[in-house]
Design a protein around this motif. Sequence first.
Motif, PDB file in Angstrom:
ATOM      1  N   SER A  31      14.147  -0.932  -8.333  1.00 51.52           N
ATOM      2  CA  SER A  31      15.129  -0.921  -9.426  1.00 51.52           C
ATOM      3  C   SER A  31      16.315  -0.002  -9.155  1.00 51.52           C
ATOM      4  CB  SER A  31      14.441  -0.543 -10.738  1.00 51.52           C
ATOM      5  OG  SER A  31      13.998   0.801 -10.676  1.00 51.52           O
TER       6      SER A  31
ATOM      7  N   ARG B 187       6.732   2.522   0.934  1.00 47.22           N
ATOM      8  CA  ARG B 187       7.706   1.606   0.357  1.00 47.22           C
ATOM      9  C   ARG B 187       9.104   2.220   0.243  1.00 47.22           C
ATOM     10  NH1 ARG B 187       9.825  -1.563  -3.922  1.00 47.22           N
ATOM     11  NH2 ARG B 187       9.305  -3.756  -3.555  1.00 47.22           N
TER      12      ARG B 187
ATOM     13  N   GLY C  35      13.211   5.020  -9.834  1.00 47.53           N
ATOM     14  CA  GLY C  35      13.230   3.634  -9.369  1.00 47.53           C
ATOM     15  C   GLY C  35      13.323   3.452  -7.862  1.00 47.53           C
TER      16      GLY C  35
ATOM     17  N   GLY D 154       1.794   2.416  -7.838  1.00 47.41           N
ATOM     18  CA  GLY D 154       1.655   2.699  -9.260  1.00 47.41           C
ATOM     19  C   GLY D 154       1.446   4.178  -9.555  1.00 47.41           C
TER      20      GLY D 154
ATOM     21  N   GLU E 278       3.380  -3.039  -1.358  1.00 49.42           N
ATOM     22  CA  GLU E 278       3.239  -3.203  -2.802  1.00 49.42           C
ATOM     23  C   GLU E 278       3.964  -2.077  -3.515  1.00 49.42           C
ATOM     24  OE1 GLU E 278      -0.223  -4.213  -4.699  1.00 49.42           O
ATOM     25  OE2 GLU E 278      -1.108  -5.333  -3.028  1.00 49.42           O
ATOM     26  N   VAL E 279       4.397  -2.359  -4.712  1.00 43.54           N
ATOM     27  CA  VAL E 279       5.018  -1.301  -5.511  1.00 43.54           C
ATOM     28  C   VAL E 279       3.918  -0.305  -5.910  1.00 43.54           C
ATOM     29  CG1 VAL E 279       6.158  -0.763  -7.703  1.00 43.54           C
ATOM     30  CG2 VAL E 279       6.831  -2.816  -6.398  1.00 43.54           C
TER      31      VAL E 279
ATOM     32  N   HIS F 172      11.040   3.646  -5.819  1.00 45.62           N
ATOM     33  CA  HIS F 172       9.805   3.051  -5.302  1.00 45.62           C
ATOM     34  C   HIS F 172       9.597   1.606  -5.739  1.00 45.62           C
ATOM     35  CE1 HIS F 172       8.971   4.227  -9.370  1.00 45.62           C
ATOM     36  NE2 HIS F 172       7.804   3.604  -9.346  1.00 45.62           N
ATOM     37  N   ASP F 173      10.332   1.125  -6.748  1.00 46.49           N
ATOM     38  CA  ASP F 173      10.023  -0.211  -7.270  1.00 46.49           C
ATOM     39  C   ASP F 173      11.182  -1.188  -7.153  1.00 46.49           C
ATOM     40  OD1 ASP F 173      11.759   0.634  -9.200  1.00 46.49           O
ATOM     41  OD2 ASP F 173      10.258   0.779 -10.795  1.00 46.49           O
TER      42      ASP F 173
END
Lengths: 257, 383
Positions: free
Chosen positions: B55, B91, B50, B34, B31-32, B52-53
């Motif tokens: 982007s 991640r 970015g 938070g 999961e991304v 981690h997500d």
Amino acid sequence: MSTLEIKDLHVAVNTDEGQKELLHGVNLTIKSDETHAIMGPNGSGKSTLSYAIAGHPKYEVTSGSVTLDGEDVLEMSVDERARAGLFLAMQYPVEVPGVSMSNFLRTAATAVRGEAPKLRHWVKEVKESMGALDIDPAFAERSVNEGFSGGEKKRHEILQLDLLNPKFAILDETDSGLDVDALRVVSEGVNRYREDGGHGIMLITHYTRILKHIKPDFVHVFAGGKVVESGGPELADKLEEEGYVAYTGNKKEAATV
Amino acid sequence: MSTNVAEAAEAVVPEVSKGERFRSYDVDAFEVPGGREEDWRFTPMRRLRGLHDGSAEPSGSATVEVIGEASVETVDRTDSRLGEAGIPGDRIAAQAYSAFETATVVSVPAETKLEGPVTVTVTGPGTDQVAYGHIQVRAERFAEATVVLDHRGSGIYADNVEIVAGDGAKLSVVVVTDWADDAVHVSAQHTKLGRDATLRHTLVALGGDLVRVSPTVQFSQPGADAELDGLYFADAHQHFEHRLFVDHAVPNCRSNVVYKGALQGVDAHTVWIGDVLIRAAAEGTETFELNRNLVLTQGARADSVPNLEIETGEIVSAGHASATGRFDDEQLFYLQARGIPEDQARRLVVRGFFHELLMKIDVPEVRERLESAIEAELEAVGA
């Protein structure tokens, strides 16, 4: 000829309950080639006096003066006082991990002398001085005071006294925690410094036994944060006989060991 | 604080053991984060740029140069050796694994002793550019070598570093993160040790905006020895994070962790997480971890979280110690009382603080570079 003059010195510490005064007007003048013994029971303020002269940040001078040949010592930083010629042999020398004794000694000598000692002379000087105090040369590579026994720490304080050659030496309970041999070695070191000439000594002690090795010219009894009686060596003999009872009213406080 | 065997054996194993952590090569399997998760709670997520997500699209590449006697190959992701030392556990590591184009494999052949160090220089992709990388360092059985991983330059970079020490190998890996001020670097460093192997992993964090390094040590056979050292010096606004995980899964292995950091300046932040797991099978384990932080100025913050999980009492010893403190005024007073001016006294104390670790770095050039970097850091604040 130098003079260390302490006039009406009041010193306080900050506690949770507010400021507490520990020294209540100390007067004392020490000249070169004089040895003054400051004797007193525990908690009388002897160590406070030594720390205040050296400039420990915990102790605040609230009034009075300390001068060295007329110069205001209290205006100086801790290191400036040392460079001006004051030396405090501490009761509890501090451990400095990762800093070798040899590096420390050379850095201190460089600071006090104003220039780095020539390496060849320096090595010889340190070796001789260590030898005279029965210090194993291996200590030079150990971290400052780290893991040293009480006796080893005190020997190294006197080693620093020898190498830094101050005008005045304040020895704060240098004798405490020493066995008979160590007391002799350390006392001989102090006597060499004394016999060099031009040096004044303030010898702070609880007990009279070190005075058998280092003969004082003057003896001062310290109680309740000030000097309560001064005299010659005979005053120490009296203390040995009678203890501090006359000054504290506490029969248990003996001056002898 | 140290935990003795008797006390340690009674320690409660948390429900979610570090040993059970989820691992995958697939970035989408995570999961991304938070920022509230245990793994990420100290990390300023915004400054990850970015990584981690998803982007942070690769927009450049880091250059990898190797100097030294080791054999060097550039391989693609089909090379069967990749992944041998460990599988990504978060991640960003999975992102790096999914996105790297080529991997560099530096290997030392069996029963070979390299005289000089091998230097692997990783240069970032450049300001605002994103790159992902993969490096594997291999010392085959009974090989002996020292490998320096030197990180420089600018950009946003995430990678997996695999360190494989074969049976009886003696490998020293020195990781230097000497990035430019803008750099963001997140690195998962997976280590796998064979029978009787010896590894020294030394991490030196000096530069970068955010540098987060997660070394994991996995013992595959008995008798191995892992020494993990770290030195870090964080300035204003720098975030240096170190998350260690030492997994004792087999008997008679030894691990010793010593991380020391100095911090100065507003919002200098360091994090040290030291997780050690001694599994039921790992009898005869000997482990200790230590973290010390020296906070030189106001406004800096050091977080330190040691964590020991012990599933067997049949061990030699296990313990940890952590301390974060300001400058010791008594040390300063003592040095100044010997005539040493305050700034010089401070420098002596800081140098002394790092001394034991500096002396263990067996590459003189790296050691000298660090010594002068520490001096420069201290000059900068006029300490």
